[in-house]
Design an enzyme around this catalytic site. Structure first.
Site, mmCIF file in Angstrom:
data_model
loop_
_atom_site.group_PDB
_atom_site.id
_atom_site.type_symbol
_atom_site.label_atom_id
_atom_site.label_comp_id
_atom_site.label_asym_id
_atom_site.label_seq_id
_atom_site.Cartn_x
_atom_site.Cartn_y
_atom_site.Cartn_z
ATOM 1 C CG HIS A 103 43.855 36.495 33.959
ATOM 2 N ND1 HIS A 103 43.914 35.961 34.935
ATOM 3 C CD2 HIS A 103 43.654 37.577 34.867
ATOM 4 C CE1 HIS A 103 44.237 35.885 36.177
ATOM 5 N NE2 HIS A 103 43.821 37.339 35.836
ATOM 6 C CG HIS A 105 43.444 42.522 34.799
ATOM 7 N ND1 HIS A 105 43.100 42.251 36.013
ATOM 8 C CD2 HIS A 105 45.016 41.646 34.830
ATOM 9 C CE1 HIS A 105 43.252 41.171 36.630
ATOM 10 N NE2 HIS A 105 44.429 41.026 36.363
HETATM 11 P P1 AMP Z 1 45.176 38.520 39.003
HETATM 12 O O1 AMP Z 1 44.674 37.053 39.170
HETATM 13 O O2 AMP Z 1 45.052 39.235 40.516
HETATM 14 O O3 AMP Z 1 45.181 38.842 37.828
HETATM 15 O O4 AMP Z 1 42.988 38.668 38.649
HETATM 16 C C1 AMP Z 1 41.814 37.664 38.864
HETATM 17 C C2 AMP Z 1 40.661 38.622 38.597
HETATM 18 O O5 AMP Z 1 40.001 37.991 38.262
HETATM 19 C C3 AMP Z 1 40.434 40.252 39.502
HETATM 20 O O6 AMP Z 1 40.348 41.200 38.994
HETATM 21 C C4 AMP Z 1 38.929 39.897 39.873
HETATM 22 O O7 AMP Z 1 38.569 40.606 40.076
HETATM 23 C C5 AMP Z 1 38.751 39.213 38.634
HETATM 24 N N1 AMP Z 1 37.445 37.963 38.633
HETATM 25 C C6 AMP Z 1 37.443 36.528 39.922
HETATM 26 N N2 AMP Z 1 36.647 35.934 39.978
HETATM 27 C C7 AMP Z 1 35.600 36.505 38.741
HETATM 28 C C8 AMP Z 1 34.742 35.702 38.137
HETATM 29 N N3 AMP Z 1 33.874 34.988 38.353
HETATM 30 N N4 AMP Z 1 33.953 37.206 36.955
HETATM 31 C C9 AMP Z 1 35.188 38.333 36.607
HETATM 32 N N5 AMP Z 1 36.522 38.330 37.197
HETATM 33 C C10 AMP Z 1 36.672 37.591 37.864
#
Ligand code: AMP
Length: 142
Positions: A103, A105
């Site tokens: 993903h 951001h």
């Molecule tokens: P990262 O893997 O560190 O790039 O970040 C994962 C991101 O997913 C974090 O910013 C979390 O806040 C976000 N996150 C985790 N679970 C959910 C969810 N159910 N819906 C939306 N965002 C999520």
């Protein structure tokens, strides 16, 4: 290379098994709000094809994904009235990755406003819903 985990949270969102504040969807990508936004309107863009991160995604799928990121980033910037956009993408736990479906951001930025720390605070559901509505209106106009 660690195998893709079909039960990661974003795979569940793609399969409709978990709710999300969706703002954009086409045949290739899905975009929804981060539940712990580092800035108002913080949006995540994911491919519909399974890939753990930048290391295993097919180059063509990555090219399609980054086009989606650009499209969504433009819409988020306009909808949120942001002055800038920060893009982040993390790979493996040591690289800061928490959810193992690739993903990007998209974080709206304003002069003098710091990003909130990662994983710091769940946003209020009604605030997320309001931001999602604003962004979705721009991305799905016309
Ligand atoms: P990262 O893997 O560190 O790039 O970040 C994962 C991101 O997913 C974090 O910013 C979390 O806040 C976000 N996150 C985790 N679970 C959910 C969810 N159910 N819906 C939306 N965002 C999520």
């Amino acid at each position: 290379m660690t195998a893709y985990d079909m039960d990661n949270i974003f795979a569940k969102i793609l399969r409709g098994e978990m709710p999300a504040n969706k703002v954009y969807e086409d045949d290739e990508v899905l975009a929804f709000l981060d539940i712990m936004p580092r800035g108002d309107g913080h949006t995540l863009v994911i491919p519909k094809t399974p890939a753990r991160n930048l290391m295993d995604i097919e180059p063509d799928a990555l090219a399609t994904l980054i086009k989606g990121v650009q499209h969504v980033a433009r819409g988020v910037k306009q909808a949120m009235g942001a002055e800038g956009i920060t893009i982040q993408q993390f790979n493996e736990a040591a690289g800061g990755q928490v959810v193992f479906h690739i993903h990007f951001h998209i974080i709206p930025r304003w002069e003098g406003v710091r990003m909130r720390p990662p994983a710091s605070e769940m946003a209020e559901p009604d605030v997320l819903a309001a931001h999602a509505e604003k962004i979705s209106a721009v991305l799905n106009a016309g």
